[in-house]
Design a protein around this motif. Structure first.
Motif, PDB file in Angstrom:
ATOM      1  N   ARG A   1      -9.974  -5.506   7.816  1.00 39.72           N
ATOM      2  CA  ARG A   1     -10.505  -4.152   7.551  1.00 39.72           C
ATOM      3  C   ARG A   1     -10.885  -3.959   6.089  1.00 39.72           C
ATOM      4  NH1 ARG A   1      -4.733  -1.543   9.166  1.00 39.72           N
ATOM      5  NH2 ARG A   1      -3.463  -2.444   7.513  1.00 39.72           N
ATOM      6  N   THR A   2     -10.242  -4.718   5.181  1.00 40.52           N
ATOM      7  CA  THR A   2     -10.577  -4.530   3.759  1.00 40.52           C
ATOM      8  C   THR A   2     -12.015  -4.990   3.507  1.00 40.52           C
ATOM      9  OG1 THR A   2      -9.814  -6.704   3.003  1.00 40.52           O
ATOM     10  CG2 THR A   2      -8.159  -4.987   3.149  1.00 40.52           C
TER      11      THR A   2
ATOM     12  N   GLN B   1      -8.550   0.675  -0.270  1.00 38.93           N
ATOM     13  CA  GLN B   1      -8.596  -0.713  -0.755  1.00 38.93           C
ATOM     14  C   GLN B   1     -10.029  -1.016  -1.223  1.00 38.93           C
ATOM     15  OE1 GLN B   1      -6.103  -3.327  -0.821  1.00 38.93           O
ATOM     16  NE2 GLN B   1      -7.657  -4.553  -1.866  1.00 38.93           N
TER      17      GLN B   1
ATOM     18  N   HIS C   1     -10.193   0.387   5.680  1.00 37.80           N
ATOM     19  CA  HIS C   1      -9.151   0.565   4.666  1.00 37.80           C
ATOM     20  C   HIS C   1      -9.887   1.070   3.413  1.00 37.80           C
ATOM     21  CE1 HIS C   1      -5.577   0.116   2.448  1.00 37.80           C
ATOM     22  NE2 HIS C   1      -5.275  -1.141   2.676  1.00 37.80           N
TER      23      HIS C   1
ATOM     24  N   GLN D   1      -5.863 -12.642  10.310  1.00 36.29           N
ATOM     25  CA  GLN D   1      -5.194 -11.401  10.741  1.00 36.29           C
ATOM     26  C   GLN D   1      -4.592 -11.607  12.144  1.00 36.29           C
ATOM     27  OE1 GLN D   1      -5.619  -8.263   8.753  1.00 36.29           O
ATOM     28  NE2 GLN D   1      -6.267  -9.725   7.194  1.00 36.29           N
TER      29      GLN D   1
ATOM     30  N   THR E   1       0.845  -1.198   0.000  1.00 38.75           N
ATOM     31  CA  THR E   1       0.000   0.000   0.000  1.00 38.75           C
ATOM     32  C   THR E   1       0.880   1.248   0.000  1.00 38.75           C
ATOM     33  OG1 THR E   1      -1.676  -1.237   1.204  1.00 38.75           O
ATOM     34  CG2 THR E   1      -1.913   1.134   1.186  1.00 38.75           C
TER      35      THR E   1
ATOM     36  N   ARG F   1      -1.158   5.228   7.570  1.00 39.58           N
ATOM     37  CA  ARG F   1      -1.514   3.870   8.008  1.00 39.58           C
ATOM     38  C   ARG F   1      -1.138   3.757   9.475  1.00 39.58           C
ATOM     39  NH1 ARG F   1      -0.991  -2.045   5.501  1.00 39.58           N
ATOM     40  NH2 ARG F   1      -2.544  -1.060   4.190  1.00 39.58           N
TER      41      ARG F   1
ATOM     42  N   PRO G   1      -7.122  -9.175  -1.127  1.00 39.73           N
ATOM     43  CA  PRO G   1      -6.425  -7.882  -1.005  1.00 39.73           C
ATOM     44  C   PRO G   1      -4.905  -8.040  -0.967  1.00 39.73           C
ATOM     45  CG  PRO G   1      -7.339  -8.544   1.121  1.00 39.73           C
ATOM     46  CD  PRO G   1      -7.807  -9.564   0.116  1.00 39.73           C
ATOM     47  N   LEU G   2      -4.428  -9.280  -0.751  1.00 34.85           N
ATOM     48  CA  LEU G   2      -3.006  -9.578  -0.593  1.00 34.85           C
ATOM     49  C   LEU G   2      -2.447  -8.821   0.628  1.00 34.85           C
ATOM     50  CD1 LEU G   2      -1.797  -9.505  -4.313  1.00 34.85           C
ATOM     51  CD2 LEU G   2      -2.559 -11.481  -2.988  1.00 34.85           C
TER      52      LEU G   2
ATOM     53  N   ARG H   1      -6.717 -13.468   4.438  1.00 31.16           N
ATOM     54  CA  ARG H   1      -5.845 -14.252   5.325  1.00 31.16           C
ATOM     55  C   ARG H   1      -6.265 -14.027   6.778  1.00 31.16           C
ATOM     56  NH1 ARG H   1      -2.228 -11.151   8.297  1.00 31.16           N
ATOM     57  NH2 ARG H   1      -2.286  -8.996   7.572  1.00 31.16           N
TER      58      ARG H   1
HETATM   59  C1  NCD Z   1      -4.527  -5.584   3.642  1.00 27.95           C
HETATM   60  C2  NCD Z   1      -4.421  -4.747   4.894  1.00 27.95           C
HETATM   61  O1  NCD Z   1      -3.364  -4.181   5.176  1.00 27.95           O
HETATM   62  O2  NCD Z   1      -5.423  -4.667   5.576  1.00 27.95           O
HETATM   63  N1  NCD Z   1      -3.424  -5.430   2.820  1.00 27.95           N
HETATM   64  C3  NCD Z   1      -3.445  -4.421   1.896  1.00 27.95           C
HETATM   65  O3  NCD Z   1      -3.447  -3.254   2.203  1.00 27.95           O
HETATM   66  N2  NCD Z   1      -3.533  -4.801   0.624  1.00 27.95           N
HETATM   67  C4  NCD Z   1      -4.886  -6.997   3.861  1.00 27.95           C
HETATM   68  C5  NCD Z   1      -4.096  -7.804   4.828  1.00 27.95           C
HETATM   69  O4  NCD Z   1      -3.097  -7.363   5.376  1.00 27.95           O
HETATM   70  O5  NCD Z   1      -4.490  -8.955   5.012  1.00 27.95           O
END
Ligand code: NCD
Length: 353
Positions: free
Chosen positions: A206-207, A173, A170, A270, A88, A137, A306-307, A268
């Motif tokens: 959060r995404t 995203q 987020h 968290q 990000t 962030r 979202p990776l 994934r």
């Molecule tokens: C996500 C986040 O930071 O919430 N990553 C991102 O910004 N693409 C998703 C995650 O960390 O699982």
């Protein structure tokens, strides 16, 4: 100078609903701060999607690249990223570079005066004096919001973009996810009426939360929350969906859902938010996208993430044309370019190019 709406204290502000806070994140009716998904309406989402497509087109030629670079030349942004992040962070940095904005960065507060006992609020306010935009962030929910509120009270407010706030939101995203859905369903009736499944750690992802908030702007969508009991979607969001009359269902049967939806959004676990390693005891194996699912996945259904990923999606799936996560990454950069240009009122220039 145009005024950002002032006049409430932090405590009163905190009690407002997201949609009511919207006025504090705009300036002369235009977007200023990007803090939470509830601040966006359908008109804004449609405009951002159309404009992002225009920006992508413009960037394909040398003349276009120079045009984009000239839009915000001389502006400066601070990327204040005090929670681990590279994708990000780099996405925002690339977006700024595309628009000619110079970036400064704070990644680690151990070298800052915060070590001398300065509050984070004072630190960010000081740094904001050097720049025209703050991208933030933070591990704490609501921190970006507090900074936006605080800067609104000063004589030189600069826009704040929330690039991830704890387990909470987020929003950028979510905007790139909407743009990805928009592009994928452009020839299939758009996002309205689509069935979208969210899989994995829905409680702390959060995404997912931010995207779910945005989806209430679309007619007739149906959401499926596929998660182990301990990680199911929070009651606050479920309550919100009921109020907004958005249909949703909770289930733990991924296989059944995969064969009947239009998009599958994997996440994934968290575990960075664990307090005492509690997610180690959760069996996450049923919340992975198995290779066999490609056979039952409808031909136009897309797979999103979202990776970063772990084992939720095996790499063998990457080559399937329905795998959309690498596109999401690229879309993210363009959506951030579009968003920043819009905050600085350059949307008209882009439209007219
Ligand atoms: C996500 C986040 O930071 O919430 N990553 C991102 O910004 N693409 C998703 C995650 O960390 O699982």
């Amino acid at each position: 100078m145009a005024k950002v709406k002032k006049g409430v204290d932090w405590e009163t502000f905190g009690k407002l609903r997201g949609s009511e806070k919207r006025a504090y994140f705009t300036r002369d009716g235009n977007i200023f701060h990007v803090i939470m998904s509830q601040q966006f309406d359908r008109k804004f989402l449609d405009e951002i999607c159309a404009l992002a497509t225009k920006v992508r087109g413009i960037s394909k030629g040398n003349k276009g690249v120079l045009f984009l670079q000239s839009l915000l030349q001389g502006k400066r942004a601070m990327l204040y990223f005090v929670q681990p992040s590279t994708r990000t962070f780099l996405s925002f940095m690339a977006a700024c570079q595309i628009l000619g904005i110079h970036c400064s960065e704070v990644r680690d507060t151990s070298t800052s005066s915060e070590m001398k006992g300065e509050s984070q609020e004072d630190t960010v306010r000081t740094f904001s004096s050097y720049v025209d935009l703050v991208v933030m962030r933070h591990y704490e929910a609501g921190f970006a919001e507090r900074i936006a509120f605080l800067l609104n009270q000063t004589s030189r407010p600069v826009p704040v973009i929330n690039a991830g706030s704890g387990k909470d939101q987020h929003p950028t995203q979510a905007l790139l996810d909407i743009y990805t859905l928009h592009r994928s369903f452009e020839n299939y009736g758009g996002i309205d009426g689509k069935r979208i499944a969210f899989v994995g750690d829905l409680k702390r992802g959060r995404t997912v939360r931010s995207l779910v908030y945005l989806l209430r702007n679309y007619e007739g969508v149906k959401l499926y929350f596929v998660a182990p009991q301990e990680l199911q979607m929070g009651d606050d969001l479920k309550q919100y969906l009921r109020e907004q009359k958005v249909r949703f269902e909770e289930t733990d049967n991924l296989e059944e859902v995969v064969s009947s939806v239009d998009a599958v959004y994997m996440t994934r676990i968290q575990d960075e938010y664990d307090e005492a390693g509690e997610s180690k005891h959760i069996d996450y194996s049923a919340y992975r996208f198995k290779k066999e699912y490609l056979k039952i996945l409808p031909p136009n259904t897309i797979i999103m993430h979202p990776l970063p990923r772990r084992e939720e999606i095996p790499v063998e799936i990457d080559d399937d044309k329905r795998a959309m996560y690498w596109r999401q990454v690229r879309n993210g950069m363009w959506v951030r370019v579009t968003l920043i240009a819009t905050i600085f009122r350059k949307d008209k220039d882009i439209k007219e190019y």
